[in-house]
Scaffold this motif. Structure first.
Motif, short mmCIF file in Angstrom:
data_model
loop_
_atom_site.label_atom_id
_atom_site.label_comp_id
_atom_site.label_asym_id
_atom_site.label_seq_id
_atom_site.Cartn_x
_atom_site.Cartn_y
_atom_site.Cartn_z
N ARG A 105 4.41 -15.93 -1.14
CA ARG A 105 5.72 -16.50 -0.81
C ARG A 105 6.70 -15.33 -0.69
N VAL A 106 7.44 -15.25 0.43
CA VAL A 106 8.29 -14.08 0.69
C VAL A 106 9.65 -14.54 1.23
N LEU A 114 7.93 -5.61 2.97
CA LEU A 114 6.78 -6.21 2.29
C LEU A 114 5.54 -5.33 2.39
N ASP A 115 4.85 -5.18 1.28
CA ASP A 115 3.57 -4.48 1.26
C ASP A 115 2.48 -5.45 1.68
N ILE A 116 2.00 -5.30 2.90
CA ILE A 116 1.00 -6.23 3.44
C ILE A 116 -0.42 -5.70 3.29
N SER A 117 -0.58 -4.55 2.64
CA SER A 117 -1.92 -3.95 2.52
C SER A 117 -2.93 -4.86 1.83
N GLU A 144 0.91 -4.09 13.53
CA GLU A 144 1.75 -5.05 14.28
C GLU A 144 2.88 -5.61 13.44
N TRP A 145 2.88 -5.34 12.14
CA TRP A 145 3.81 -6.01 11.24
C TRP A 145 5.27 -5.81 11.62
N ALA A 146 5.66 -4.57 11.92
CA ALA A 146 7.07 -4.29 12.26
C ALA A 146 7.48 -5.08 13.51
#
Length: 387
Positions: A105-106, A114-117, A144-146
């Motif tokens: 949840r963000v 956010l750390d998506i690793s 692709e996150w950015a």
């Protein structure tokens, strides 16, 4: 009782409300959508009293659910609604059923940093309270996150403008593991004892691995015979985890290649949105709204007898993303309808208000679905003439 609100109330639902003798909460939105339907409108005081006394209620849209929550007369019903509206809370509630499923949840403001690793690709990010694939993005690579976050920033104002906060709240998101497999949408109600009763199952067809549209749903004899029992068992387990009772919901799931059923979301106090639940009547000849209010259980063995190879489809006429709908000159509805061998109903939609121009219901043979799927793989710009 019914809660009626935007975006759409079908003629079939209007007829159902009258024939079942159900009252409708009197709101400006319900009045505008009703037209000359001749509903029995009741005020909020009467609605709250009857709801508090245990009378059943069903909505066509999540826009109107605030009335149930605001009245405070049915706290357990409000609890059930909240579990479904908040996709992160729903994940948390059924987490014990799927201990290996990963999600976060963000807050919107925390997406950039956010750390998506920890998330394996592909994964999905979407509003915790959302509808109609709005703001949903598939992330196939961490790089692709950015770009995805930038797209969400651009979409946020549009989402909040087209739907109220109760339906789409872009202030909080859920980042969750991708689920490979076929997607299904299940209309189900839970009776007074919490027993699950399925009124329809639809397959959600995607035109590609990256597709997140709602363009095609269909139900068929084969789908019902294959999935009625396993899905009944599964939604019963979901109902026990969520403590659902006297409650209708539209549950979306995916079935993985190894046969595991994994939930996507549950939509509260309604069946399929935009009155797509009417497809049950077209496909199987009974009224799902009547089943809920009267506590009826479909006799599927009798219903499916003699219906071999029959499929009933619902297709959404959507626009190419980024289309300036203010500059649409005309829609070729005749051309759109030519996609179907046996059209049952065409619903023209106010495309200036919503990003779709039509809903179509049609009957076909399961063998012919491949042809229709191929036709739907091409976007609908060919039916849209711009200024």
């Amino acid at each position: 009782m019914f809660l009626l609100d935007a975006p759409y109330v079908s003629e079939f639902l209007k007829k159902t409300v009258r024939e079942l003798g159900q009252s409708v909460l009197d709101t400006p939105e319900a009045r505008a959508l009703a037209g000359d339907a001749g509903f029995d409108f009741i005020d909020t005081v009467d609605f709250s009293a009857r709801l508090g006394a245990g009378e059943k209620v069903l909505a066509n849209s999540e826009n109107a659910l605030e009335y149930v929550i605001r009245c405070g007369c049915q706290p357990d019903l409000a609890r059930q609604i909240d579990i479904c509206k908040d996709k992160a809370l729903f994940r948390e509630t059924v987490a014990d059923m799927h201990p290996d499923y990963h999600f976060m949840r963000v807050a919107f403001d925390d997406l950039d940093g956010l750390d998506i690793s920890p998330m394996s690709c592909p994964f999905v990010v979407k509003p915790a309270r959302g509808f109609f694939s709005l703001g949903v993005h598939v992330v196939n690579d961490h790089n692709e996150w950015a770009e995805v976050v930038a797209a969400i920033h651009g979409e946020r104002e549009i989402m909040n403008a087209e739907y109220p906060e109760e339906v789409v709240n872009s202030g909080e998101f859920i980042v969750e593991q991708g689920i490979d497999g076929e997607e299904y949408a299940i209309d189900v109600y839970y009776d007074d004892d919490g027993e699950a009763v399925i009124t329809n199952i639809m397959h959600h067809h995607f035109i590609s691995e990256d597709d997140i549209s709602d363009r095609l749903y269909y139900t068929s004899t084969n789908i019902m015979k294959t999935w009625l029992l396993p899905f009944s068992e599964y939604v019963s387990e979901v109902g026990r985890a969520c403590e659902f009772n006297k409650f209708a919901t539209h549950i979306e799931v995916r079935v993985t290649t190894d046969g595991e059923i994994v939930p996507i979301e549950a939509n509260p106090l309604r069946f399929a949105g935009w009155c797509v639940a009417d497809i049950t009547h077209y496909a199987w000849g009974f009224n799902p709204y009547e089943c809920y209010f009267e506590g009826l259980r479909p006799d599927w063995d009798a219903i499916l007898e003699g219906q071999e190879d029959v499929a009933t489809v619902m297709v959404i006429g959507d626009f190419v993303p980024g289309t300036d709908r203010e500059n649409v000159k005309s829609i070729d509805y005749e051309g759109f309808c030519s996609l179907f061998s046996k059209l049952l109903e065409l619903r023209k939609i106010d495309y200036l208000s919503y990003p779709v121009f039509a809903f179509a219901f049609a009957r076909t043979n399961e063998a012919d679905l491949k042809v229709l799927k191929s036709a739907l793989a091409v976007d609908f710009s060919r039916f849209v003439e711009m200024e």
